[in-house]
Design a protein around this motif. Structure first.
Motif: not given
Length: 256
Positions: A113-115, A118-120, A128-129, A153-154
């Protein structure tokens, strides 16, 4: 040289004197330092003080200790390999600078999942998966190792059935798949240097006190939406990065 008198912990004073000798060329790269006994006599200090000074210089990466031989000024050779980071395209085929590197192990595929980091980069909230793929690569000419990771990302995998079924598809083929799905791709990459984590140090066979180069490359699709994130890690004393810079776009690095 007589007993050193400058303020500060005694071992730090000894380390500073040796450090100055290295900088001045008195102790050349690859050459041995004087023995413990010689350093004790030279600086008029105790054996524990000399050992603490050597340990401090070793932690800084200035010297290396070879068991049974003594302490040596660390040589700083040119990096063994240049990893070309420019992406090239010929028709429907993409090429990256490490496409000739060999996989030392079977790629590891996992779900994650995003951290907060990594999310931004992927334009997603934390949690997020993602599909994750880790590869250990080796340069066949020099033996240099690199860790390459891909986060998909999914939502991106949903657009391309091949990615959902085989997340370990080579990045060059992923670019082709995304292009076939209608995306006009651009890339944005950042490079940083940091000290390696313990598992990175062992996997990449990195000497003590040696940083790694860490690149983060985001592939953008239509409307500049982030599609995948790639990370590459390599020892800074073994690899350097090369880029071909053009004036094609003032915004982002594009495939050429």
């Amino acid at each position: 040289m007589g007993e050193i008198q400058r303020p500060g912990a005694l071992y730090q004073q000894v380390a500073a004197e040796i450090r100055s000798g290295i900088a001045a060329g008195e102790y050349k790269p690859g050459s041995p330092l004087p023995s413990e006994s010689q350093l004790i006599e030279r600086y008029k200090v105790s054996r524990p003080t000399v050992r603490k000074a050597i340990a401090a210089l070793r932690a800084e990466g200035l010297i290396e200790v070879i068991h049974g031989k003594g302490s040596y000024v660390r040589a700083l050779p040119a990096p063994a390999v240049t990893i070309e980071r420019t992406i090239t395209r010929s028709g429907k085929t993409f090429r990256t600078g490490h496409h000739t590197w060999e996989q030392a192990e079977t790629p590891a595929i996992y779900r994650t999942a995003t951290t907060a980091i990594t999310g931004p980069l992927l334009g997603l909230a934390e949690g997020e998966a993602l599909f994750g793929v880790d590869r250990l690569l080796t340069d066949p000419d020099t033996g240099t190792r690199a860790l390459h990771s891909v986060l998909i990302p999914f939502a991106t995998a949903d657009q391309a059935e091949q990615l959902a079924e085989a997340p370990d598809t080579d990045p060059e083929q992923i670019y082709a798949i995304l292009t076939a799905a209608g995306h006009k791709l651009t890339w944005h990459e950042t490079v940083s240097a940091r000290m390696p984590l313990p598992d990175e140090r062992s996997t990449l066979d990195i000497p003590d006190a040696t940083p790694i180069l860490h690149t983060a490359r985001v592939t953008h699709g239509t409307d500049q939406r982030p599609l995948i994130l790639e990370e590459l890690r390599a020892s800074a004393d073994r690899a350097q990065l090369g880029y071909r810079v053009t004036a094609d776009s003032p915004r982002q690095l594009r495939a050429v």
